[in-house]
Motif scaffolding. Sequence first.
Motif, short mmCIF file in Angstrom:
data_model
loop_
_atom_site.label_atom_id
_atom_site.label_comp_id
_atom_site.label_asym_id
_atom_site.label_seq_id
_atom_site.Cartn_x
_atom_site.Cartn_y
_atom_site.Cartn_z
N UNK A 114 45.00 80.85 56.61
CA UNK A 114 45.10 79.84 55.59
C UNK A 114 46.53 79.59 55.14
N UNK A 115 46.75 78.40 54.62
CA UNK A 115 48.03 78.04 54.05
C UNK A 115 47.80 77.29 52.74
N UNK A 116 48.54 77.65 51.72
CA UNK A 116 48.32 77.11 50.38
C UNK A 116 48.94 75.73 50.25
N UNK A 117 48.15 74.80 49.74
CA UNK A 117 48.63 73.47 49.38
C UNK A 117 48.41 73.30 47.89
N UNK A 118 49.48 73.02 47.18
CA UNK A 118 49.40 72.80 45.75
C UNK A 118 49.95 71.42 45.43
N UNK A 119 49.14 70.62 44.78
CA UNK A 119 49.52 69.26 44.42
C UNK A 119 49.70 69.18 42.92
N UNK A 120 50.89 68.86 42.49
CA UNK A 120 51.18 68.77 41.07
C UNK A 120 50.99 67.34 40.59
N UNK A 121 50.53 67.20 39.38
CA UNK A 121 50.27 65.88 38.81
C UNK A 121 51.33 65.49 37.81
#
Length: 121
Positions: A114-121
């Motif tokens: 797995x690889x972390x994807x973080x989307x900031x708003x």
Amino acid sequence: QVQLVESGGGLVQAGGSLRLSCAASGRTFSTYAMAWFRQAPGKEREFVATISWIGVTTYADSVKGRFTISRDNVKNTVYLQMSSLKAEDTAVYFCAADSTNSRLAKAYGFWGQGTQVTVSS
């Protein structure tokens, strides 16, 4: 036997793009169906996209039109191009492979870490 290693995750602003890669090793890679799944905190692992060994693709409704799955059998690599990212896309993204094509996680016998994807708003 297929070994999978994901890369390309990171932090991105909402509306931005990321390209995930899944490097595969195995003598029969070109005949395997490949898929991307994701798992957000507190949620079950969910289907994102799949691609058959001949390149036929399917997508979850939540990502259709924004994500594109592709594969390069020469490079033994599967990609997930993500655009118009939303906060709800935040998750750990997993690459999976098996000899059948399915939307069900249980159908896949080989998984990356797995690889972390973080989307900031």
